[in-house]
Design an enzyme around this catalytic site. Structure first.
Site, mmCIF file in Angstrom:
data_model
loop_
_atom_site.group_PDB
_atom_site.id
_atom_site.type_symbol
_atom_site.label_atom_id
_atom_site.label_comp_id
_atom_site.label_asym_id
_atom_site.label_seq_id
_atom_site.Cartn_x
_atom_site.Cartn_y
_atom_site.Cartn_z
ATOM 1 N N THR A 127 0.819 -1.211 0.013
ATOM 2 C CA THR A 127 -0.037 -0.138 0.023
ATOM 3 C C THR A 127 0.897 1.371 0.056
ATOM 4 O O THR A 127 1.858 1.276 0.570
ATOM 5 C CB THR A 127 -0.914 -0.136 1.183
ATOM 6 O OG1 THR A 127 -1.371 1.245 1.250
ATOM 7 C CG2 THR A 127 -0.047 -0.018 2.530
ATOM 8 N N GLU A 129 0.148 3.644 1.665
ATOM 9 C CA GLU A 129 0.102 4.205 3.230
ATOM 10 C C GLU A 129 1.579 3.968 3.875
ATOM 11 O O GLU A 129 1.645 4.420 4.943
ATOM 12 C CB GLU A 129 -0.861 3.475 3.915
ATOM 13 C CG GLU A 129 -2.233 4.006 3.613
ATOM 14 C CD GLU A 129 -2.817 5.558 3.866
ATOM 15 O OE1 GLU A 129 -2.231 5.980 4.775
ATOM 16 O OE2 GLU A 129 -3.414 6.018 3.285
ATOM 17 N N TYR A 155 -2.435 0.560 10.224
ATOM 18 C CA TYR A 155 -2.768 -0.051 9.000
ATOM 19 C C TYR A 155 -1.195 -0.131 8.304
ATOM 20 O O TYR A 155 -0.987 -1.251 7.664
ATOM 21 C CB TYR A 155 -3.788 0.496 8.172
ATOM 22 C CG TYR A 155 -3.816 0.014 6.730
ATOM 23 C CD1 TYR A 155 -4.256 -1.201 6.338
ATOM 24 C CD2 TYR A 155 -3.463 0.971 5.797
ATOM 25 C CE1 TYR A 155 -4.279 -1.725 5.215
ATOM 26 C CE2 TYR A 155 -3.564 0.506 4.438
ATOM 27 C CZ TYR A 155 -3.974 -0.832 4.103
ATOM 28 O OH TYR A 155 -4.057 -1.317 2.825
ATOM 29 N N LYS A 159 1.237 -3.392 7.336
ATOM 30 C CA LYS A 159 1.434 -3.448 5.874
ATOM 31 C C LYS A 159 2.991 -3.492 5.784
ATOM 32 O O LYS A 159 3.419 -4.087 4.856
ATOM 33 C CB LYS A 159 0.673 -2.513 4.942
ATOM 34 C CG LYS A 159 -0.720 -2.886 4.754
ATOM 35 C CD LYS A 159 -0.886 -4.128 4.030
ATOM 36 C CE LYS A 159 -2.074 -4.423 3.525
ATOM 37 N NZ LYS A 159 -2.172 -5.606 2.655
#
Length: 349
Positions: A127, A129, A155, A159
């Site tokens: 991701t 993010e 999150y 990840k």
């Protein structure tokens, strides 16, 4: 392999990406398996149109024993690990569960494949993010595979573990595993709690109310209007996932559009598609959008994040050069696809 169909296994098959990927693999002649979580209500609406063509299995990434047994039984040629607790704001509220699913769940997949079908190729959903959107580390042309990472949510941190444990298994055991570092990708199948779909669904409802002469309707409530994201179309991105596993050598790839737009930009464009040109007044938590004197959008501080990612922009040069991949759907087209779907599917007030 002869004429045997390739076997593809998708975790998170009932999600937006999973359903589009299932469509793609079926089109390419795969035998498609999917892992779904037990739920007391039906949650297969995104795959109902292909339900009879899929082989579905109950499981959860927090249960390594079941994951191991399923992979041993299915013997997939390709595994696409798309299952995750993927809502950034929610990850602040359930950080432990997010870490279990997004971090240790990835490890469960890797171990199962290593032990039962080590020749299988794995796609790991990473991701944007991971980067954190910090001004000091974002190149002017966008983040690449080599950019500094600074996740700013549970999150993103979970990840990050998924990314590095995947790299570790690739380097340690010679497994064919690729990380897709995907920037925001949206579409008409996006969950309704994600901001893009929340916007198009709410504006579709408001348009329907206005078309029927109603003046009392629920307003669209949002948090930070000025976060900027690199938004693409999910169908384009799942094709990139598939391409990664067709390569002779595994690698990590950024998929993005190399354009960034604010949430406010998204709202304005979606509203125009509904025939509403919004007028904005106020600032901060008091900022509101009006149409014909009626409040359409207002700020709700509950939707602010404890740590905000201000801007994300991706550079997909490597994917273009090595995979021949590039996004086909522009930002304006994406918004039109989503808002037209949600206008069409609203009930009469």
């Amino acid at each position: 392999m002869g004429n045997r169909k390739k076997i593809g296994l998708i975790t998170g098959i009932t999600g937006m990406d999973g359903s589009h990927l299932a469509d793609l693999l079926l089109e390419k002649g795969y035998e498609v398996h999917g892992i779904i979580r037990r739920c007391s209500t039906f949650n297969t609406d995104r795959i109902d149109h292909i339900f009879d063509k899929l082989q579905l299995h109950y499981g959860d990434l927090t249960d390594p024993l079941v994951i191991s047994n399923l992979i041993s039984e299915i013997q997939p040629d390709e595994v696409y690990n798309l299952a995750a607790q993927s809502h950034v704001k929610v990850s602040f509220e359930i950080p432990y569960y997010t870490a279990q699913v997004d971090g240790l769940g990835t490890l469960a997949i890797l171990e199962a494949v290593k032990n039962h079908c080590p020749k299988a190729r794995i796609y790991q959903a990473s991701t944007s993010e991971l980067y954190g959107g910090m001004d000091y580390n974002m190149p002017a042309t966008g983040y690449t595979e080599e950019s500094v990472m600074h996740p700013r949510s549970p999150y993103g941190c979970a990840k990050m573990y998924g990314l590095w444990i995947t790299k570790n298994y690739r380097e340690s055991y010679g497994m064919h595993i690729s990380n897709g570092i995907l920037f925001n990708h949206e579409g008409e199948r996006r969950g309704e709690t994600f901001v893009t779909r929340k916007v198009t669904k709410a504006l579709g409802v408001i348009k329907n109310y206005l078309d029927h002469g109603a003046t009392d309707f629920p307003t669209l409530k949002l948090g930070n209007l000025y976060s900027k994201r690199d938004w693409g179309y999910a169908k384009d991105f799942v094709y990139g996932m598939w391409l990664m596993l067709q390569q002779d050598k595994p690698d990590d790839y950024v998929l993005a559009t190399n354009e960034t737009h604010s949430i406010k930009d998204f709202v304005n464009l979606a509203a125009l598609e509904c025939g509403m040109e919004l007028k904005w007044q106020g600032s901060g938590k008091d900022e509101k959008a009006y149409f014909d004197g009626m409040v359409i959008v207002e700020i709700d501080e509950r939707y602010y994040r404890p740590a905000e990612v201000d801007v994300l922009l991706g550079d997909y040069t490597k994917a273009k050069e090595k995979l021949g991949w590039e996004p086909k759907t522009k930002f304006n087209e994406l918004v039109k696809i989503m808002i037209k779907h949600d206008i069409k599917n609203q009930q009469t007030p």
